[in-house]
Design a protein around this motif. Structure first.
Motif, PDB file in Angstrom:
ATOM      1  N   VAL A  76       6.653   0.385  -6.594  1.00 36.72           N
ATOM      2  CA  VAL A  76       5.643  -0.338  -6.171  1.00 36.72           C
ATOM      3  C   VAL A  76       5.967  -0.033  -4.485  1.00 36.72           C
ATOM      4  CG1 VAL A  76       5.015  -2.963  -5.481  1.00 36.72           C
ATOM      5  CG2 VAL A  76       5.841  -2.379  -7.876  1.00 36.72           C
ATOM      6  N   ALA A  77       7.303  -0.069  -3.936  1.00 38.36           N
ATOM      7  CA  ALA A  77       7.353   0.435  -2.633  1.00 38.36           C
ATOM      8  C   ALA A  77       6.721   1.482  -2.217  1.00 38.36           C
ATOM      9  CB  ALA A  77       8.765   0.362  -2.468  1.00 38.36           C
ATOM     10  N   ASP A  78       6.480   2.564  -3.252  1.00 42.31           N
ATOM     11  CA  ASP A  78       5.947   3.737  -2.943  1.00 42.31           C
ATOM     12  C   ASP A  78       4.340   3.644  -2.862  1.00 42.31           C
ATOM     13  OD1 ASP A  78       5.548   6.627  -2.896  1.00 42.31           O
ATOM     14  OD2 ASP A  78       4.928   6.399  -5.042  1.00 42.31           O
ATOM     15  N   LEU A  79       3.899   2.825  -3.725  1.00 39.32           N
ATOM     16  CA  LEU A  79       2.431   2.666  -3.853  1.00 39.32           C
ATOM     17  C   LEU A  79       2.102   1.716  -2.582  1.00 39.32           C
ATOM     18  CD1 LEU A  79       1.614   1.903  -7.429  1.00 39.32           C
ATOM     19  CD2 LEU A  79       1.453   4.044  -6.240  1.00 39.32           C
ATOM     20  N   GLU A  80       2.798   0.926  -2.069  1.00 39.10           N
ATOM     21  CA  GLU A  80       2.415   0.175  -0.929  1.00 39.10           C
ATOM     22  C   GLU A  80       2.741   0.841   0.481  1.00 39.10           C
ATOM     23  OE1 GLU A  80       0.862  -2.218  -0.703  1.00 39.10           O
ATOM     24  OE2 GLU A  80       1.061  -3.646  -2.370  1.00 39.10           O
ATOM     25  N   GLY A  81       3.430   2.140   0.333  1.00 37.69           N
ATOM     26  CA  GLY A  81       3.934   2.881   1.585  1.00 37.69           C
ATOM     27  C   GLY A  81       4.862   2.115   2.330  1.00 37.69           C
ATOM     28  N   GLY A  82       5.820   1.301   1.654  1.00 34.28           N
ATOM     29  CA  GLY A  82       6.918   0.862   2.423  1.00 34.28           C
ATOM     30  C   GLY A  82       8.323   1.594   2.362  1.00 34.28           C
ATOM     31  N   ALA A  83       9.222   1.104   3.156  1.00 36.69           N
ATOM     32  CA  ALA A  83      10.612   1.755   3.183  1.00 36.69           C
ATOM     33  C   ALA A  83      11.528   1.450   2.035  1.00 36.69           C
ATOM     34  CB  ALA A  83      11.444   1.604   4.637  1.00 36.69           C
ATOM     35  N   GLY A  84      11.118   0.174   1.460  1.00 36.01           N
ATOM     36  CA  GLY A  84      11.906  -0.126   0.311  1.00 36.01           C
ATOM     37  C   GLY A  84      11.373  -1.450  -0.298  1.00 36.01           C
ATOM     38  N   GLY A  85      11.870  -1.756  -1.597  1.00 35.98           N
ATOM     39  CA  GLY A  85      11.203  -2.823  -2.324  1.00 35.98           C
ATOM     40  C   GLY A  85      12.399  -3.603  -3.145  1.00 35.98           C
ATOM     41  N   TRP A  86      11.995  -4.849  -3.501  1.00 38.65           N
ATOM     42  CA  TRP A  86      12.858  -5.699  -4.410  1.00 38.65           C
ATOM     43  C   TRP A  86      12.024  -6.443  -5.449  1.00 38.65           C
ATOM     44  CZ3 TRP A  86      17.613  -4.193  -3.133  1.00 38.65           C
ATOM     45  CH2 TRP A  86      18.070  -3.579  -2.068  1.00 38.65           C
ATOM     46  N   VAL A  87      12.523  -6.496  -6.517  1.00 38.36           N
ATOM     47  CA  VAL A  87      12.161  -7.048  -7.831  1.00 38.36           C
ATOM     48  C   VAL A  87      12.596  -8.490  -7.718  1.00 38.36           C
ATOM     49  CG1 VAL A  87      11.360  -7.367  -9.839  1.00 38.36           C
ATOM     50  CG2 VAL A  87      11.428  -4.993  -8.997  1.00 38.36           C
ATOM     51  N   THR A  88      11.927  -9.404  -8.029  1.00 32.96           N
ATOM     52  CA  THR A  88      12.468 -10.913  -8.050  1.00 32.96           C
ATOM     53  C   THR A  88      11.663 -11.532  -9.479  1.00 32.96           C
ATOM     54  OG1 THR A  88      10.423 -11.686  -6.697  1.00 32.96           O
ATOM     55  CG2 THR A  88      12.542 -11.163  -5.583  1.00 32.96           C
ATOM     56  N   ALA A  89      12.499 -12.737  -9.849  1.00 29.49           N
ATOM     57  CA  ALA A  89      12.081 -13.098 -11.091  1.00 29.49           C
ATOM     58  C   ALA A  89      10.841 -13.784 -10.863  1.00 29.49           C
ATOM     59  CB  ALA A  89      12.965 -14.344 -11.501  1.00 29.49           C
ATOM     60  N   SER A  90       9.955 -13.843  -9.785  1.00 27.91           N
ATOM     61  CA  SER A  90       8.726 -14.443 -10.007  1.00 27.91           C
ATOM     62  C   SER A  90       8.289 -13.980  -8.670  1.00 27.91           C
ATOM     63  CB  SER A  90       8.463 -15.881 -10.043  1.00 27.91           C
ATOM     64  OG  SER A  90       9.323 -16.567  -9.042  1.00 27.91           O
ATOM     65  N   GLY A  91       6.988 -14.240  -8.358  1.00 28.15           N
ATOM     66  CA  GLY A  91       6.212 -14.135  -7.080  1.00 28.15           C
ATOM     67  C   GLY A  91       6.696 -15.157  -6.101  1.00 28.15           C
ATOM     68  N   MET A  92       6.950 -16.469  -6.678  1.00 29.34           N
ATOM     69  CA  MET A  92       7.513 -17.528  -5.814  1.00 29.34           C
ATOM     70  C   MET A  92       8.916 -16.981  -5.167  1.00 29.34           C
ATOM     71  SD  MET A  92       5.085 -19.206  -5.332  1.00 29.34           S
ATOM     72  CE  MET A  92       6.116 -20.348  -3.962  1.00 29.34           C
ATOM     73  N   GLY A  93       9.613 -16.294  -6.324  1.00 33.69           N
ATOM     74  CA  GLY A  93      11.141 -16.159  -5.875  1.00 33.69           C
ATOM     75  C   GLY A  93      10.892 -15.022  -4.768  1.00 33.69           C
ATOM     76  N   ALA A  94       9.931 -14.045  -4.624  1.00 28.57           N
ATOM     77  CA  ALA A  94       9.794 -13.092  -3.588  1.00 28.57           C
ATOM     78  C   ALA A  94       9.648 -13.838  -2.317  1.00 28.57           C
ATOM     79  CB  ALA A  94       8.592 -12.221  -4.016  1.00 28.57           C
ATOM     80  N   ILE A  95       8.503 -14.810  -2.466  1.00 24.31           N
ATOM     81  CA  ILE A  95       8.011 -15.660  -1.206  1.00 24.31           C
ATOM     82  C   ILE A  95       9.306 -16.449  -0.680  1.00 24.31           C
ATOM     83  CG2 ILE A  95       6.517 -17.646  -0.588  1.00 24.31           C
ATOM     84  CD1 ILE A  95       4.520 -16.272  -2.528  1.00 24.31           C
TER      85      ILE A  95
END
Ligand SMILES: *Cc1c(COP(=O)(O)O)cnc(C)c1O
Length: 400
Positions: A76-95
């Protein structure tokens, strides 16, 4: 056709970077060093043995790091063009993670007046307990938004297109104003997905996703993803996700990575269906208004053309007779009455009583959420079946 010319055009050069759809399909393929499995294995183990005393391997404990989860995060980080990414248990967990990492105690958060109901509930609860100052802004009004930013902000939260009215925010202009004011920009890119929009390209610092929606796309995983433009910010976000304990499960990541491989196919098929549904809605007498960025009548159609690579597959509309909502919904066979969006199956929801029920009536009204408003998430069924089903339901409403 001259095959030489064709291969030159399509970039047969070995150093050529594969296009996004190819990268999504091939994420993690042929990376298993043990058995050379074509698709990556699923690592369920919670713990990883040290290779010797004081010698930690790549992983030690699955909350902190997991090989399956890392593959999905990197894709996902690659598709978004970011330097790094993290997976959380939910979208609310990400927020939640992003707020902890980026917003100082008592800091000011500018958020869209019509943001996702769950995000609004979290922002509002944190404002009530004094953790942050919340200011709701109409980001579709660029002048009002930049003025609000200039008045002081620590984090500017964007959702574009917004839910459920599909209003757009001009990410480039807002990011410039935010950076000038010393604020960071977070874009919730759940609705567009990186197929249609990459906020980091327009200046956003962080992107969050509810992977529950388009990224997984099969309505069988709840997960979130965070992507940061900057490597140091990404490290900070990863530290918080682990510390808060909201990192995602390995099996969920395995499924979501599998779903991600067909993201480009799904979004393009769903978009084709959405175009046909929009045609029906704009011509049917039972419908008072249609909200879709692809319509020339959409107030920000020009921005949608510029900022997005497509108009998406979420369509909202208002029935001329709000009392007919239950009749319309009861008559549908190919659409399920359900919350959520971005799955292969088509859904219909009633924001006022479903996704935005937590929002008080005055705020709903300010956000433009009326009693007759319905939101469609178009799936990948044959568009002819979707159109026939919705037309029959609208015709019945017209008779009542
Ligand atoms: C669903 C959604 C969320 C929350 O994600 P969950 O995976 O349900 O926690 C956040 N933002 C948007 C725009 C959403 O649609």
């Amino acid at each position: 056709m001259n095959s030489r010319t064709e291969s030159a055009d399509s970039g047969s050069d070995r150093s050529h970077c594969p296009r996004p759809a190819t990268r999504a399909v091939r994420a993690g393929i042929e990376t298993d060093p043990t058995h050379h499995a074509v698709t990556p294995p699923l690592y369920l183990s919670t713990s990883y043995a040290f290779t010797g005393f004081g010698e930690r391997g790549d992983y030690d404990y699955s909350r902190s790091g997991n090989p399956t989860r890392d593959l999905f995060a990197a894709a996902v980080a690659d598709l978004e063009g970011g330097a790094g990414g993290w997976v959380t248990a939910s979208g609310m967990g990400a927020i939640t993670t992003v707020l902890h990492a980026l917003l100082p105690a008592g800091g000011t958060l500018l958020a869209p007046a019509d943001c996702y109901g769950g995000s609004w509930r979290l922002f509002d609860a944190l404002a009530r307990t004094g953790r942050l100052q919340l200011r709701l802004v109409d980001f579709s009004d660029t002048e009002a938004a930049t003025a609000a930013i200039a008045a002081g902000a620590d984090v500017v939260w964007l959702e574009t297109p917004s839910n459920p009215l599909l209003r757009l925010a001009d990410i480039a202009v807002i990011a410039e104003a935010a950076h000038a004011a010393g604020a960071l920009v977070v874009a919730d890119n759940t609705f567009a997905s990186p197929v249609l929009q990459r906020p980091i390209e327009w200046g956003a610092d962080v992107v969050v996703h509810s992977a529950t929606k388009y990224l997984n796309g099969h309505s069988d995983v709840v997960a979130g993803v965070i992507v940061a433009a900057d490597a140091a910010v990404s490290e900070q976000l990863g530290w918080w996700a682990n510390t808060l304990g909201v990192t995602g499960g390995a099996f969920d990541s395995f499924l979501a990575l599998r779903g991600l491989r067909t993201l480009h196919l799904r979004v393009s098929a769903a978009q084709r269906g959405a175009r046909e549904i929009v045609e029906l809605l704009t011509s049917h007498p039972a419908v008072a208004k249609v909200h879709y960025p692809g319509l020339a009548s959409h107030p920000q159609h020009e921005l949608a053309v510029r900022q997005q690579d497509g108009f998406g597959a979420i369509v909202s509309f208002e029935l001329a007779d709000a009392d007919a909502v239950p009749t319309l919904v009861a008559g549908l066979e190919t659409f399920c009455l359900a919350e959520s969006l971005g799955g292969v199956e088509s859904l219909i929801s009633h924001p006022a009583t479903m996704t935005h029920a937590a929002m008080p009536a005055d705020l709903q009204a300010a956000a433009g959420i009326t009693a007759g408003l319905l939101r469609l998430s178009i799936g990948v069924e044959d568009p002819a079946d979707l159109v026939a089903d919705l037309r029959a339901a609208l015709d019945r409403v017209g008779i009542n």
